[in-house]
Scaffold this motif. Sequence first.
Motif, mmCIF file in Angstrom:
data_model
loop_
_atom_site.group_PDB
_atom_site.id
_atom_site.type_symbol
_atom_site.label_atom_id
_atom_site.label_comp_id
_atom_site.label_asym_id
_atom_site.label_seq_id
_atom_site.Cartn_x
_atom_site.Cartn_y
_atom_site.Cartn_z
ATOM 1 N N GLU A 1 0.825 -1.217 0.000
ATOM 2 C CA GLU A 1 0.000 0.000 0.000
ATOM 3 C C GLU A 1 0.857 1.263 0.000
ATOM 4 N N LEU A 2 1.916 1.276 0.808
ATOM 5 C CA LEU A 2 2.792 2.442 0.849
ATOM 6 C C LEU A 2 3.542 2.601 -0.475
ATOM 7 N N THR A 3 3.924 1.485 -1.072
ATOM 8 C CA THR A 3 4.615 1.523 -2.368
ATOM 9 C C THR A 3 3.699 2.107 -3.441
ATOM 10 N N GLU A 4 2.452 1.659 -3.473
ATOM 11 C CA GLU A 4 1.517 2.152 -4.482
ATOM 12 C C GLU A 4 1.171 3.621 -4.251
ATOM 13 N N ALA A 5 1.134 4.047 -3.007
ATOM 14 C CA ALA A 5 0.886 5.465 -2.714
ATOM 15 C C ALA A 5 2.022 6.316 -3.264
ATOM 16 N N ARG A 6 3.260 5.851 -3.102
ATOM 17 C CA ARG A 6 4.412 6.580 -3.643
ATOM 18 C C ARG A 6 4.362 6.609 -5.170
ATOM 19 N N ILE A 7 3.999 5.469 -5.780
ATOM 20 C CA ILE A 7 3.930 5.414 -7.242
ATOM 21 C C ILE A 7 2.880 6.385 -7.776
ATOM 22 N N ARG A 8 1.711 6.408 -7.149
ATOM 23 C CA ARG A 8 0.641 7.306 -7.611
ATOM 24 C C ARG A 8 1.043 8.772 -7.437
ATOM 25 N N SER A 9 1.800 9.049 -6.387
ATOM 26 C CA SER A 9 2.279 10.414 -6.179
ATOM 27 C C SER A 9 3.236 10.815 -7.300
ATOM 28 N N GLU A 10 4.130 9.901 -7.670
ATOM 29 C CA GLU A 10 5.068 10.181 -8.764
ATOM 30 C C GLU A 10 4.326 10.386 -10.080
ATOM 31 N N LEU A 11 3.326 9.546 -10.334
ATOM 32 C CA LEU A 11 2.584 9.629 -11.591
ATOM 33 C C LEU A 11 1.790 10.925 -11.711
ATOM 34 N N SER A 12 1.442 11.498 -10.596
ATOM 35 C CA SER A 12 0.663 12.745 -10.610
ATOM 36 C C SER A 12 1.542 13.991 -10.561
ATOM 37 N N THR A 13 2.861 13.785 -10.476
ATOM 38 C CA THR A 13 3.797 14.915 -10.412
ATOM 39 C C THR A 13 4.448 15.137 -11.772
ATOM 40 N N PRO A 14 4.250 16.267 -12.402
ATOM 41 C CA PRO A 14 4.865 16.536 -13.707
ATOM 42 C C PRO A 14 6.382 16.389 -13.660
ATOM 43 N N GLY A 15 6.931 15.766 -14.684
ATOM 44 C CA GLY A 15 8.381 15.618 -14.769
ATOM 45 C C GLY A 15 8.970 14.534 -13.904
ATOM 46 N N GLN A 16 8.112 13.665 -13.316
ATOM 47 C CA GLN A 16 8.612 12.590 -12.453
ATOM 48 C C GLN A 16 8.112 11.229 -12.921
ATOM 49 N N PHE A 17 7.903 11.075 -14.220
ATOM 50 C CA PHE A 17 7.313 9.837 -14.727
ATOM 51 C C PHE A 17 8.270 8.654 -14.594
#
Length: 286
Positions: free
Chosen positions: A41-57
Amino acid sequence: MTWSRSALPSSLLFLAALNAATTNASELKPRTAKAFQHYEELTEARIRSELSTPGQFLAIDSLPEEQRKAEIERIKSGQVYIRTLNTKENGKKIEIPDGLVHHWLAIGFIPKARLEQVLRVTQDYAHQAELFKPDVQRSELLSRDGEHFHVYFRFYRKTIVTAVYNTQFDIDFTQTDSTHEYSFARAVRIAEVRNPGEKDESERPVGNDRGYLWRLDLYTRYMEADDGVYVQIEFLGLSRSVPAIFAWIVNPYVHSVPREYLTNYVGQLKKAVAGAAVEKSAEGGR
């Protein structure tokens, strides 16, 4: 290494004990599953945060600019960027009692490709056993609802011992724009196969097997850029823990499995996309 006559019997006893330690049945305990779910769950939360941040794909986007450029050049030259990951909570390691987390990330580049070409190959689940052998022995698309896929894979891996698994995955694809897409693939069933290919082939009880693979998630990102497609795969798996007395010899093999799988996958995906492009071109010329 040269073995003395006196050392040989004790060495054989050690190897016999090691084999027993790594092949006996092991049960996935509720506390192990719960701890891994929290890690997940913590891993997926970090991934979703990265995906929603421009320039951090991609993972390398957060590197210092010079280092990022150097890594991109290596990846574009055909090398696979690969490293281990470790999800932490408030800066502290997440303990997984009686379990061992395998968390890796790999990035490859497919030149002269388009996003739709890579996705077409990736989602061709009926033929993945042909494209990604020997890691995938069988594959089947069980159902599809829009961009949600339910897929069967039969996985094969040989390191210290041979392990074969019947698995089922739920896979969800999301396209954020014309050049970016990502997928979450979560195993919903993993059953180790006993005596694969033999007349008495059967499945070991789910969660009560040799413990080499109890959980598996694959988080993949696709980005079309630089006249090709970057593919980033995050591998998150759970296996049984290894007794400390054997860990020094077993762990290098255990930890090498994700590295080999990811490296092979990127290389085979590149070949598959190139092959599909050649085939389509030949059909167009008829």
